[in-house]
Design a protein around this motif. Structure first.
Motif, PDB file in Angstrom:
ATOM      1  N   ALA A  97       0.848  -1.206   0.000  1.00 31.02           N
ATOM      2  CA  ALA A  97       0.000   0.000   0.000  1.00 31.02           C
ATOM      3  C   ALA A  97       0.878   1.249   0.000  1.00 31.02           C
ATOM      4  CB  ALA A  97      -0.923  -0.021   1.214  1.00 31.02           C
TER       5      ALA A  97
ATOM      6  N   ASP B  96       2.215   1.854  -3.343  1.00 29.20           N
ATOM      7  CA  ASP B  96       1.214   2.525  -4.187  1.00 29.20           C
ATOM      8  C   ASP B  96       1.151   4.018  -3.866  1.00 29.20           C
ATOM      9  OD1 ASP B  96       0.572   0.160  -5.353  1.00 29.20           O
ATOM     10  OD2 ASP B  96      -1.175  -0.241  -4.097  1.00 29.20           O
TER      11      ASP B  96
ATOM     12  N   GLU C   4      -2.488   4.946  -7.567  1.00 29.89           N
ATOM     13  CA  GLU C   4      -3.939   5.000  -7.466  1.00 29.89           C
ATOM     14  C   GLU C   4      -4.426   6.433  -7.733  1.00 29.89           C
ATOM     15  OE1 GLU C   4      -5.914   2.563  -7.105  1.00 29.89           O
ATOM     16  OE2 GLU C   4      -4.511   0.951  -6.559  1.00 29.89           O
TER      17      GLU C   4
ATOM     18  N   TYR D  37      -6.500   8.086  -6.332  1.00 35.40           N
ATOM     19  CA  TYR D  37      -7.188   8.588  -5.145  1.00 35.40           C
ATOM     20  C   TYR D  37      -6.194   9.308  -4.235  1.00 35.40           C
ATOM     21  CZ  TYR D  37     -10.565   5.205  -6.832  1.00 35.40           C
ATOM     22  OH  TYR D  37     -11.427   4.507  -7.626  1.00 35.40           O
ATOM     23  N   PRO D  38      -6.672  10.241  -3.429  1.00 38.24           N
ATOM     24  CA  PRO D  38      -5.764  10.907  -2.483  1.00 38.24           C
ATOM     25  C   PRO D  38      -5.281   9.914  -1.424  1.00 38.24           C
ATOM     26  CG  PRO D  38      -8.036  11.516  -2.045  1.00 38.24           C
ATOM     27  CD  PRO D  38      -8.035  10.734  -3.317  1.00 38.24           C
TER      28      PRO D  38
ATOM     29  N   ALA E 242      -7.480   8.093   1.060  1.00 44.27           N
ATOM     30  CA  ALA E 242      -8.240   6.892   0.696  1.00 44.27           C
ATOM     31  C   ALA E 242      -7.667   5.641   1.352  1.00 44.27           C
ATOM     32  CB  ALA E 242      -8.254   6.718  -0.816  1.00 44.27           C
ATOM     33  N   PHE E 243      -6.361   5.680   1.627  1.00 43.10           N
ATOM     34  CA  PHE E 243      -5.715   4.495   2.205  1.00 43.10           C
ATOM     35  C   PHE E 243      -6.011   4.330   3.699  1.00 43.10           C
ATOM     36  CE2 PHE E 243      -3.365   5.162  -1.665  1.00 43.10           C
ATOM     37  CZ  PHE E 243      -3.004   3.884  -2.078  1.00 43.10           C
TER      38      PHE E 243
ATOM     39  N   SER F 215      -8.728   3.770   5.424  1.00 40.68           N
ATOM     40  CA  SER F 215      -9.552   2.613   5.827  1.00 40.68           C
ATOM     41  C   SER F 215      -8.790   1.301   5.622  1.00 40.68           C
ATOM     42  CB  SER F 215     -10.861   2.592   5.048  1.00 40.68           C
ATOM     43  OG  SER F 215     -10.614   2.522   3.664  1.00 40.68           O
ATOM     44  N   GLN F 216      -7.967   1.270   4.569  1.00 38.29           N
ATOM     45  CA  GLN F 216      -7.166   0.072   4.334  1.00 38.29           C
ATOM     46  C   GLN F 216      -6.176  -0.152   5.478  1.00 38.29           C
ATOM     47  OE1 GLN F 216      -5.497  -0.005   0.410  1.00 38.29           O
ATOM     48  NE2 GLN F 216      -4.168  -1.768   0.847  1.00 38.29           N
TER      49      GLN F 216
END
Lengths: 552, 442
Positions: free
Chosen positions: B67, B70, B76, B78-79, B82-83, B85-86
């Motif tokens: 992650a 990434d 990705e 996405y900002p 976004a990570f 929640s992951q």
């Protein structure tokens, strides 16, 4: 027991107590006679590209809204630089006489794309279901004009620019605003240029397992109501770049009226996205006990479905997995956590050697108990040369629900050819011949599609409901229909998605057994509206939100 | 008489030794199995489960690593937010795995390393929170990405290395435990062979002693049987001699005296006597005659002189009518062959068997008729006494004396090396059959 039952039972008793009871229905193969002539093209040319192993999906949906279920079969295409016969998805219009007409070209769907799965839903509430075809590359949204044609609105809807290795998808109204939103599963980050070399025998290239590739997040698109969608993957908490998702099912496991999602992941923990009712989701799969197998292993989740199969009032989940992993049959227990029933029951033993894909709960014999169909097939034809007991083509499992007696696999008993080994992938059910029982459609990899007509002989009846939302989304997706019969409550959710890359018909079917009516029918609409109908006789009905029930 | 010791005590001792050794070995085997199970449960299984959790931790760390890659690469659309929640999901899974791992970690693992890892993880999450806080600020993504690259990625790599080392330690612990298990198996295998040898030796010794004791027991039984037969023969012979002697005394002495007394009284009667006295004398003579008759009868009953004088055949010919007369039972008497050459030593016993058999007919059968068949052959004699009465009872009545007469019949048959058989004829009743070989010297 009536005198008639006694007369029927007596010869059976004499014939031998050890003889298992007949299922009371047959699946008759009618593919060719129904006019379905389809062969899936995975594009395989020897390069062993990963997407070749996974398609395709199929669907029962009523594209012309005439009340008769039509068929859609997704297809792949040839890889760039490799030529072969042109292949496109196929749309078959129901002729209402047991046959279908190929209307692909007429419908404007004669378009080449590397299709994987399908989700059908009326996103603009115009009364005609639209199509979302998941693809390797750019997935496509087709708007149903209501005139028998579809228009590609991928760009205008704002879905363009999302390229991936998309698999299953579903329509659902996660924010309950009356507009269907779109959830899309993505498998891994793959491209032909970045294809990894894997080998099973050290000599030839073979298909890689997903461990060789980086995961890819699922997408959630919010329907803005103007024909456009907004990518809310990040803001909704769905984003997870480690996911390798193949199947998705909607459910309301916490019974709060807000749709939750279960996502089956391949070699990664499954996800159970709980709807937080504020536009966000929280993955509670680990706490709920559905992320891993009973021994804590992330399995190769493929297809998935959710239903109250034992009429207990709680939702259960089925997830198909790789061979030697058996399917997961998660039943919600007290405290909000699921327990996998498969290892402790014959379901585990029956499915352990199979590599399952499409799966769904449906009441095949209309006895009121949901049965389970699982279609199987290995991912690589070379497996037969390497493992002694592994087979590329595998028979499906038709797990007949016998209540307290558990499930029994009767695939080989319900008609010649049904249990023929196949490279099964997508699977869907629907009543295409309008006789009140549920027929089955199976799609195979690099092979034909199979249409099986359910010929019921046990005299059981059904009651079917096609919902039309007014305040809720027009398809009524997310509505929960419950019937009461002999003091027992049975429920079905109107849903898109489930199974694998496929979609079953939207009308819900309840088996009544020998009864001729349901004592009470309730509909809990996604809008929050609750309706009740009493003394509903067997048959098919249209239920319009706020406008009552009409027999067809 | 020689004294023979009973083998029971020694056999019990042998059995006790065998049982004790089996019990001892069972205890030993169970103890070893319990030890093995404890080792597998506490060490190997626990170690494996701990390794599984460590793998889960490592998997999570790798997932975080991917992650972060990434994030750094901007793969990705996405900002960075976004990570979040992951990361939160991985953190929950990591916390759960760590909780389980803590309860399973082998004691042999270094506590300081565990402590170091937990501290590192705590610092890592603090840095992650800082990174997301930065990412949430305007134009903070670049600084957050830099934090990932400069701090979070090295931390994650260090933690992965620590987990890898813990896994290696686990493997070593497992290998040591596996070696101990193998040692236990080897020891138990060796002891099993030793025990089997000892148990076989004990069983062999006990069996040999049992065989030896059995042989001695049977020899003793044979001797006792021979003694008993000799004694019975002697007793019966003595009894017959005595009866013959008494019979002769009665016949010869008392008979002569009574005969003389009768003759003298007859002579006295012929003299002139007062009338009353003559009557008395006649009465006395009559009594004397009666005494003489009874004496002769008793003498015959004790030992029929006809047996000595005329042989067995004549004795039977004489006895059968007397039996008929005394009991009223009609006897169908048949004979074949000639009985002249039957030795006396055989004749008396055959005669006694016949007497006993007919007496049994009179006493127990309730039959009105009986059959006596005698077959004289040069080398054998066969006597059959048959009635069609009530037959022999299956079991003698309670308190009844169990056939002394029948026992005596058997003894006499044994003395003659003959065979005595009792059976039930088809018509019912009893058939007694005596077969006797005729041997000259007997």
């Amino acid at each position: 027991m009536t005198r008639r039952d006694l007369l029927i039972a007596a010869p059976l008793a004499v014939a031998g107590a050890s003889i298992e009871p007949s299922a009371g229905f047959h699946f008759t193969g009618v593919t060719a006679q129904a006019g379905i002539h389809f062969t899936h093209n995975s594009g395989a040319f020897g390069g062993k590209y990963l997407p070749e192993t996974l398609g395709p999906g199929c669907a029962f949906f009523d594209y012309d809204a005439d009340g008769w279920q039509d068929i859609l079969l997704v297809n792949g295409t040839n890889w760039p630089g490799h030529h072969g016969p042109r292949s496109t998805l196929r749309l078959y219009r129901n002729n209402r006489d047991g046959t279908f007409t190929d209307v692909t070209r007429r419908a404007g769907l004669d378009i080449e794309m590397y299709g994987m799965g399908v989700a059908a839903g009326d996103f603009d509430n115009d009364g005609f279901p639209d199509l979302f075809i998941t693809c390797v590359g750019q997935s496509r949204l087709f708007h149903n004009t209501g005139k028998g044609t579809f228009v590609d609105v991928t760009h205008s809807s704002g879905l363009a620019g999302h390229e991936g290795f998309s698999t299953s998808a579903l329509w659902f109204d996660y924010n309950r605003d009356g507009l269907l939103d779109l959830f899309v599963c993505n498998y891994v980050k793959w491209s032909a240029a970045g294809d990894v070399y894997c080998t099973l025998d050290g000599k030839r290239k073979s298909y890689c397992t997903p461990e060789a590739y980086h995961g890819s997040t699922c997408w959630l698109f919010r329907n803005l109501g103007n024909g456009r969608f907004e990518d809310v993957t990040a803001s909704s908490g769905i984003f997870d770049s480690s996911s390798k998702s193949l199947g998705v099912a909607m459910l309301d496991y916490d019974n709060d009226g807000w749709p939750d999602l279960f996502v089956a992941n391949d070699t990664q923990p499954n996800k159970l996205y709980r709807n937080l009712r504020n536009g966000r989701f929280e993955d509670v799969a680990i706490e709920a006990g559905v992320a891993f197998s009973e021994d804590g292993k992330a399995r190769a989740g493929m297809g998935v479905d959710a239903a109250d199969f034992d009429n207990s009032g709680v939702t259960s989940l089925v997830v198909t997995n790789f061979e030697n992993e058996m399917l997961g049959l998660y039943r919600l227990g007290r405290g909000g956590s699921f327990q996998d029933q498969a290892p402790g029951s014959n379901v585990g033993r029956l499915t352990r050697r199979s590599l399952g894909f499409g799966c769904f709960f449906f009441d095949a014999d209309l006895d009121g108990l949901l049965d389970l169909l699982v279609v199987n097939g290995h991912i690589d034809s070379t497996v037969q040369g390497l493992e002694t007991d592994a087979r590329y083509q595998q028979p499906p499992h038709l797990l007949w629900n016998r209540g307290a007696a558990g499930f029994r696999d009767i695939a080989s008993e319900v008609g010649a050819g049904f249990a023929t080994p196949k490279v099964g992938r997508g699977a869907a059910f629907g009543d295409f011949d309008g006789d009140g029982d549920l027929d089955v459609l199976i799609a195979t990899n690099q092979g034909p599609a199979y249409l099986y007509r359910n010929d019921l002989s046990n005299g059981n009846r059904s009651v079917r409901f096609r919902l039309r939302g007014t305040k809720s989304n027009r398809d009524g997706i997310g509505a929960v229909v419950r019937i009461q019969l002999n003091g027992q409550t049975r429920s079905r959710m109107v849903k898109s998605g489930s199974s694998y890359l496929s979609q079953s018909e939207l009308p819900v079917t309840f088996g009544l057994g020998r009864s001729d009516r349901a004592e009470r029918v309730t509909v809990a609409w996604p809008s929050g509206r609750f309706e009740e109908f009493k003394n509903v006789a067997a048959g098919s009905y249209d239920v319009v939100e706020g406008q009552g029930i009409t027999k067809k | 008489m020689r004294w023979y010791a009973s083998p029971t005590a020694r056999l019990i001792a042998g059995l006790a030794v065998t049982l004790a050794s089996v019990a001892g070995f069972s205890w030993y085997a169970l103890d070893q199995i319990a030890g093995l199970r404890a080792l597998q449960t506490t060490a190997i299984d626990r170690n494996r489960r701990d390794s599984l959790q460590l793998l889960r931790i490592e998997n999570n760390l790798n997932s975080i690593g991917l992650a972060m890659r990434d994030m750094v690469n901007g793969d990705e659309p996405y900002p960075l937010e976004a990570f979040r929640s992951q990361f939160a999901r991985v953190r929950r899974d990591l916390d759960d795995a760590l909780r389980l791992e803590r309860s399973l970690a082998p004691e042999s693992l270094s506590p300081s390393r565990e402590h170091y890892f937990r501290q590192s993880l705590s610092q890592f999450w603090t840095s992650v929170d800082q990174m997301f806080a930065l990412a949430n600020t305007p134009h903070g993504d670049k600084q957050a990405t830099e934090l990932v690259r400069s701090s979070l990625e090295p931390q994650q790599e260090a933690m992965s290395a620590t987990v890898a080392r813990l896994l290696v330690e686990n493997n070593l612990t497992e290998e040591r435990a596996a070696a101990r298990v193998q040692e236990i198996y080897r020891r138990v295998e060796r002891d099993v062979y030793l025990f089997l040898a000892a148990a076989l030796a004990a069983i062999l010794a006990t069996s040999l002693y049992l065989i030896y004791s059995n042989r001695r027991l049977f020899q003793r039984l044979e001797a006792l049987s021979a003694q008993r037969s000799a004694l019975a023969r002697k007793l019966i012979t003595m009894q017959e001699e005595m009866l013959r002697s008494i019979s002769r005394e009665l016949h010869d002495e008392f008979g002569q005296i009574l005969t003389a007394l009768g003759a003298m009284l007859a002579r006295a009667e012929k003299k002139e006597l007062p009338s009353g006295f003559r009557e008395d004398l006649r009465e006395i003579r009559s009594i004397a005659q009666e005494a003489l008759d009874k004496t002769r009868g008793l003498s015959l009953a004790l030992h029929p002189s006809i047996l000595d004088e005329g042989g067995l055949e004549q004795a039977i010919d004489w006895y059968v009518p007397i039996f008929q007369k005394q009991t009223g039972i009609r006897v169908d008497y048949r004979k074949s062959g000639r009985g002249a050459d039957i030795p006396d030593a055989v004749a008396i016993h055959v005669y006694r068997v016949l007497q006993e058999a007919l007496n049994n007919v009179a006493r127990h059968s309730g039959a009105a008729t009986a059959q006596v068949r005698v077959e004289f052959a040069p080398s054998k004699l066969c006597l059959e006494v048959e009635d069609h009465g009530s037959g022999l009872p299956a079991r003698p009545a309670a308190g009844a004396r169990r056939g002394i007469g029948m026992v005596a019949m058997r003894e006499r048959a044994d003395l003659l090396h003959g065979v005595l058989a009792f059976d039930r004829p088809a018509e019912g009743g009893t058939r007694v059959r005596l077969d006797v070989p005729i041997i000259e010297e007997l």
